[in-house]
Enzyme design. Structure first.
Site, PDB file in Angstrom:
ATOM      1  N   LYS A 134     -16.859  68.572 -90.109  1.00  0.00           N
ATOM      2  CA  LYS A 134     -16.212  69.875 -90.049  1.00  0.00           C
ATOM      3  C   LYS A 134     -14.805  69.794 -90.633  1.00  0.00           C
ATOM      4  CE  LYS A 134     -18.562  71.625 -85.886  1.00  0.00           C
ATOM      5  NZ  LYS A 134     -18.346  72.084 -84.488  1.00  0.00           N
TER       6      LYS A 134
ATOM      7  N   CYS B 151      -8.264  65.523 -85.865  1.00  0.00           N
ATOM      8  CA  CYS B 151      -7.179  66.218 -85.163  1.00  0.00           C
ATOM      9  C   CYS B 151      -7.661  67.515 -84.526  1.00  0.00           C
ATOM     10  CB  CYS B 151      -6.035  66.501 -86.122  1.00  0.00           C
ATOM     11  SG  CYS B 151      -4.786  67.601 -85.433  1.00  0.00           S
TER      12      CYS B 151
ATOM     13  N   GLU C 100      -3.689  47.307 -69.620  1.00  0.00           N
ATOM     14  CA  GLU C 100      -3.039  47.140 -70.926  1.00  0.00           C
ATOM     15  C   GLU C 100      -2.674  45.675 -71.140  1.00  0.00           C
ATOM     16  OE1 GLU C 100      -1.593  46.916 -74.268  1.00  0.00           O
ATOM     17  OE2 GLU C 100      -2.092  49.009 -73.795  1.00  0.00           O
TER      18      GLU C 100
ATOM     19  N   ASP D 119      -4.712  58.553 -91.945  1.00  0.00           N
ATOM     20  CA  ASP D 119      -4.920  57.414 -91.050  1.00  0.00           C
ATOM     21  C   ASP D 119      -5.380  56.149 -91.750  1.00  0.00           C
ATOM     22  OD1 ASP D 119      -4.164  59.030 -89.005  1.00  0.00           O
ATOM     23  OD2 ASP D 119      -6.104  59.071 -87.973  1.00  0.00           O
TER      24      ASP D 119
ATOM     25  N   HIS E  39      22.160  78.209 -73.558  1.00  0.00           N
ATOM     26  CA  HIS E  39      22.115  77.934 -72.118  1.00  0.00           C
ATOM     27  C   HIS E  39      21.307  79.020 -71.403  1.00  0.00           C
ATOM     28  CE1 HIS E  39      23.551  76.633 -68.184  1.00  0.00           C
ATOM     29  NE2 HIS E  39      23.823  77.907 -67.902  1.00  0.00           N
TER      30      HIS E  39
END
Length: 463
Positions: free
Chosen positions: A41, A46, A203, A307, A440
């Protein structure tokens, strides 16, 4: 299939993801004739399996957390659980609308020919799709990436899954082990925890989000502990055993962890195998396609983007690279850009955003005595107090020089990184940023305050 199959083009692009479709649209805008080849597609990983659906999932988690924490804001609300079918409907709706818009944009362009099917580079100037040859003055390789696993770790799509599988679950696991503490791993851990899943991250590297500044990692780890997300760092994976009810993961050292599913989030590999790149003489490096600063491969006329190019695997990087190649081919001589100046975001809770060099990288580049840093605690920022978020903005500066790194942790800091990347890429000095007026109450004031402090005139500084 394309109507003008076999025609010759200015550009033949292999891959319709962020890099490929951006290249096609910009090239068409510049009057070039483009063939865009895509086997799946348009929009690529992404849109369909990465950025967009995962962020929709994370926002649903944010809504769940808001319901659970409503009482802290004086709002009476109850959290009755997660309807995953409803979450998926919302997520898929977002993807569907974006896909429809992108498809219309591409198919409606008279300079772009969409070629549906698996393409293969068969000559230095040609891509073949289902037996039909598409020749171009230039070829752009934009074939994207896939979810990696580890040697001996077989993904079955049921008990051992990747992010693609995780996005299509029809029911939530009660418990999950996430193998990998990088961007993908911590984002899924964050979303699942918001939905009530018991999560443990494993990890091998010494900290979560190891590519980020060390202070960012520490803040994420601190907040994850408070959220009840367990993690083991410096802990390499060894084996996994499956059963009808779950998985048992064994790590180096013999410790075991049990859960309903194991999410393998050890990074993404380049999709370049069996596409003809090597046969046509394109230099490869462990599956990646090295390029020069103008994104040219070693073969004249062949570019690579996204990539498959060594470096950051980010949709907006591929997008920008695609635009660059289109402009380069059109003779506009665009200025090359540096990966270090590309914003990086992890959309966990708290969010992590950064651009430029980490403190350690800056000291390595310029010398320890030539770098100064400043941490502004979000506790001193009014909007952050309203949002009840904790974190900081950290600036890394070359001594008596420009800001060379900006690192942020906290809710919604992803929306601040655009200004930060201007500061880095325009080589701004703290004194210059300090002159700018930040509205602010916003979190952007924290970015202004940090620069005020680094310029030697702190107002509400909290370090």
């Amino acid at each position: 299939m394309a109507d003008n199959a076999g025609s010759s083009f200015d550009l033949v692009i292999l891959g319709g993801g962020s890099g490929g479709y951006a290249c096609a649209l910009r090239a068409a805008e510049l009057g070039l004739k483009v063939a865009l080849v895509e086997k799946d597609k348009l929009g690529g990983t992404c849109l369909h399996r990465g950025c967009i659906p995962t962020k929709a999932l994370l926002h649903a988690g944010e809504v769940a957390d808001a319901a659970k924490e409503a009482g802290e804001f004086g709002v009476r609300a109850t959290f009755d659980g997660v309807d995953l079918a409803g979450v998926n409907k919302y997520k898929d709706g977002v993807v569907g609308r974006l896909f429809k818009g992108l498809t219309g944009l591409l198919t409606g362009n008279k300079n772009i020919t969409i070629v549906e099917g698996a393409g293969r580079l068969v000559a230095k100037n040609a891509v073949e799709v289902d037996g039909t040859r598409y020749e171009g003055k230039h070829v752009v390789l934009a074939s994207g990436s896939f979810s990696k696993s580890l040697p001996g770790l077989e993904v079955d799509g049921e008990r051992v899954i990747t992010s693609e599988h995780a996005l299509n679950l029809t029911e939530l696991p009660k418990s999950a082990i996430v193998l990998g503490g990088g961007v993908i791993g911590v984002e899924f851990a964050s979303a699942w925890r918001s939905f009530g899943v018991e999560v443990t991250i494993i990890e091998a590297l010494p900290r979560l989000l190891a590519v980020e500044d060390a202070d960012s990692s520490k803040q994420v780890e601190r907040t994850f502990r408070k959220r009840g997300i367990a993690f083991k760092v410096g802990t390499p994976f060894k084996t996994v055993e499956r059963s009808d009810t779950g998985v048992r993961v064994t790590v180096e050292g013999g410790e075991t962890f049990d859960a309903d599913v194991l999410l393998v989030a050890v990074g993404r590999g380049p999709t370049t195998a069996d596409l003809g790149y090597e046969e046509q003489g394109v230099t490869m490096d462990r599956g990646f396609v090295p390029v020069d600063e103008r994104l040219r491969t070693n073969v004249a006329g062949i570019y690579a983007v996204g990539d498959i190019v060594p470096g950051l695997q980010l949709a907006h990087r591929g997008f920008q690279q695609g635009i660059f190649v289109a402009e380069d081919v059109a003779g506009l001589d665009p200025a090359p850009f540096d990966d270090t100046g590309i914003p990086r975001i992890t959309y966990c809770e708290p969010e992590v955003a950064s651009v430029g060099l980490s403190e350690d990288a800056a000291k390595e580049k310029f010398g320890a005595d030539a770098v100064t840093t400043y941490n502004y605690n979000l506790g001193g920022n009014g909007k952050s107090q309203i949002l009840r978020t904790q974190g900081f903005i950290k600036l890394v500066r070359q001594k008596d020089g420009p800001v060379v790194g900006v690192h942020m942790v906290g809710s919604r800091v992803s929306e601040l990184i655009a200004e930060a990347q201007l500061i880095y890429n325009w080589e701004a000095f703290p004194e210059e940023v300090a002159q700018l007026v930040h509205p602010h109450p916003t979190q952007s004031e924290a970015l202004g305050e940090a620069h005020l402090a680094l310029a030697g005139k702190p107002l509400h500084a909290h370090s």
